[in-house]
Enzyme design. Structure first.
Site, short mmCIF file in Angstrom:
data_model
loop_
_atom_site.label_atom_id
_atom_site.label_comp_id
_atom_site.label_asym_id
_atom_site.label_seq_id
_atom_site.Cartn_x
_atom_site.Cartn_y
_atom_site.Cartn_z
N ARG A 134 8.11 4.08 -4.80
CA ARG A 134 8.20 3.07 -3.73
C ARG A 134 7.20 1.94 -3.96
O ARG A 134 7.49 0.77 -3.71
CB ARG A 134 7.98 3.71 -2.35
CG ARG A 134 8.21 2.71 -1.22
CD ARG A 134 8.18 3.35 0.15
NE ARG A 134 6.89 3.96 0.42
CZ ARG A 134 6.63 4.76 1.45
NH1 ARG A 134 7.59 5.06 2.31
NH2 ARG A 134 5.44 5.27 1.63
N LYS A 179 6.47 -2.06 1.79
CA LYS A 179 5.30 -1.49 2.50
C LYS A 179 4.10 -2.42 2.37
O LYS A 179 3.19 -2.18 1.58
CB LYS A 179 5.00 -0.08 1.95
CG LYS A 179 4.12 0.75 2.87
CD LYS A 179 4.17 2.20 2.47
CE LYS A 179 3.11 3.05 3.14
NZ LYS A 179 3.23 3.17 4.58
N ARG A 184 -8.10 -20.77 -1.81
CA ARG A 184 -6.99 -20.46 -0.91
C ARG A 184 -5.86 -21.45 -1.12
O ARG A 184 -6.10 -22.66 -1.14
CB ARG A 184 -7.47 -20.52 0.55
CG ARG A 184 -6.38 -20.20 1.56
CD ARG A 184 -6.95 -20.16 2.98
NE ARG A 184 -5.92 -19.80 3.95
CZ ARG A 184 -5.13 -20.68 4.56
NH1 ARG A 184 -5.25 -21.98 4.31
NH2 ARG A 184 -4.22 -20.29 5.44
N TYR A 203 0.83 -1.21 0.00
CA TYR A 203 0.00 0.00 0.00
C TYR A 203 0.86 1.25 0.00
O TYR A 203 2.08 1.18 0.20
CB TYR A 203 -0.97 -0.01 1.19
CG TYR A 203 -0.35 0.31 2.53
CD1 TYR A 203 0.49 -0.60 3.17
CD2 TYR A 203 -0.60 1.53 3.16
CE1 TYR A 203 1.06 -0.29 4.41
CE2 TYR A 203 -0.04 1.83 4.39
CZ TYR A 203 0.78 0.92 5.01
OH TYR A 203 1.35 1.22 6.22
N GLU A 257 11.97 2.23 14.12
CA GLU A 257 11.08 3.30 13.66
C GLU A 257 9.81 3.29 14.50
O GLU A 257 9.65 2.44 15.38
CB GLU A 257 10.75 3.11 12.17
CG GLU A 257 10.13 1.76 11.87
CD GLU A 257 10.01 1.48 10.36
OE1 GLU A 257 9.95 2.41 9.56
OE2 GLU A 257 9.93 0.27 10.02
N LEU A 272 11.12 1.14 7.01
CA LEU A 272 10.53 1.60 5.76
C LEU A 272 11.29 2.85 5.30
O LEU A 272 11.62 3.71 6.11
CB LEU A 272 9.05 1.95 5.98
CG LEU A 272 8.34 2.31 4.68
CD1 LEU A 272 8.11 1.08 3.82
CD2 LEU A 272 7.02 3.01 4.94
N1 PLP Z 1 7.71 3.70 8.86
C1 PLP Z 1 6.59 2.95 8.86
C2 PLP Z 1 6.59 1.62 9.54
C3 PLP Z 1 5.42 3.43 8.25
O1 PLP Z 1 4.29 2.67 8.26
C4 PLP Z 1 5.43 4.71 7.64
C5 PLP Z 1 4.25 5.24 6.97
O2 PLP Z 1 3.20 4.65 6.94
C6 PLP Z 1 6.62 5.45 7.67
C7 PLP Z 1 7.75 4.90 8.27
C8 PLP Z 1 6.70 6.80 7.04
O3 PLP Z 1 6.72 6.71 5.64
P1 PLP Z 1 6.18 7.87 4.71
O4 PLP Z 1 6.95 9.10 5.07
O5 PLP Z 1 6.47 7.42 3.34
O6 PLP Z 1 4.72 8.04 5.01
#
Ligand code: PLP
Length: 287
Positions: free
Chosen positions: A52, A151, A101, A33, A183, A207
């Protein structure tokens, strides 16, 4: 008022958009997503999110949806149809619905990916009063899988992290692995010490935030010192400031970690300045 959403080539009232029970994202969390913010009716960092998305799909061997080349137009049309001035656009691509499935991936020749987009109207997103107060975070163990650079829609643990934070009277959780902050549940984490901005270096353990990239570029442009390396919760508690970034929070000051104030316990000047610069610059480049 009911939203108009996008599903596999059609713009539909939200109540009429239906996805199969055999969809791989429903059964296996087999999907990726993106969330893009909208300010002044325009898309922030669209190109970064599209890049991304393409990478996430490639890493998981999910076929690009046929409409991949029309994503900008679809985003813009949804903004128009739903009259969004400030808000978010959520986009999800799944490996599709093969009709049964099975752990093995379906044949991409016969199973098309599912593409869904919807808007979230959030008036006041850019002038969020929370940014003037800052937020509180707690630290929790990072027990997610090892490919956090993709993501995916596997968001159960981050959701649990938000609930742990809420239960502790805080707003969010920063995750810790091998003694270092990875994070936040849905954001990248930063501290500031002696004027230097410190944030974890990129890898498969976090991420690669689109807002992170833009904010670090703004910081460097403004001659602010940036160091990309891991930091611990102890170091964060001793820092002058802390903050986080994401597409929906932009730059958000963090004023408390595990119940202890960071710096003065109020939003610091570096975070405030970066928020201002980032919002101004990204609005200028918005599509
Ligand atoms: N880290 C994680 C785990 C996230 O889910 C997100 C955004 O959803 C981010 C960092 C920040 O990413 P972005 O700046 O692309 O929204």
């Amino acid at each position: 008022m009911s939203r108009t959403v996008y599903l596999n080539g059609e713009y539909l009232p939200e109540t009429e958009a239906k996805v199969s029970i055999f969809d791989r994202a429903f059964l296996m969390a087999d999907g990726v997503y993106e969330v893009t913010s909208v300010l002044g009716g325009k898309l922030i960092d669209f190109a970064g999110h599209a890049r991304r998305l393409e990478r996430s799909l490639a890493e998981l061997d999910i076929k690009k949806p046929a409409a991949f080349g029309d994503l900008l137009e679809i985003h813009r049309k949804l903004v128009d149809l739903n009259d969004i001035s400030e808000g978010l656009i959520y986009l999800q691509v799944t490996r599709g619905a093969p009709g049964d499935r099975d752990f093995a991936f379906p044949d991409p020749e016969t199973t098309e990916p599912t593409l869904v987009l919807f808007t979230q109207n959030k008036p006041g997103l850019s002038d969020n009063p929370v940014a003037k107060k800052g937020i509180k975070v707690i630290s929790i163990d990072d027990i997610r899988w090892g490919r956090r650079d993709i993501k995916t829609v596997q968001l159960l643990y981050p959701s649990m992290g938000k609930m742990m934070a809420r239960k502790a009277g805080a707003d969010d959780a920063w995750m810790v692995e091998d003694g270092f902050v990875t994070e936040g549940t849905s954001n990248n984490a930063y501290i500031v010490k002696d004027g230097k901005i410190i944030t974890r270096n990129l890898g498969t353990d976090i991420l690669h935030g689109i807002t992170r990239a833009a904010v670090l570029a703004c910081a460097r442009e403004a001659q602010m010192a940036v160091e990309e390396r891991p930091f611990s919760i102890d170091e964060a508690r001793e820092a002058d400031e802390a903050f986080l970034t994401s597409a929906s929070a932009f730059v958000m000051p963090v004023v408390e970690i595990d119940g202890a104030s960071v710096g003065t316990g109020t939003p610091g000047p570096v975070a405030a300045r970066l928020r201002e610069i980032y919002l101004a610059e990204s609005l200028k480049a918005a599509l």
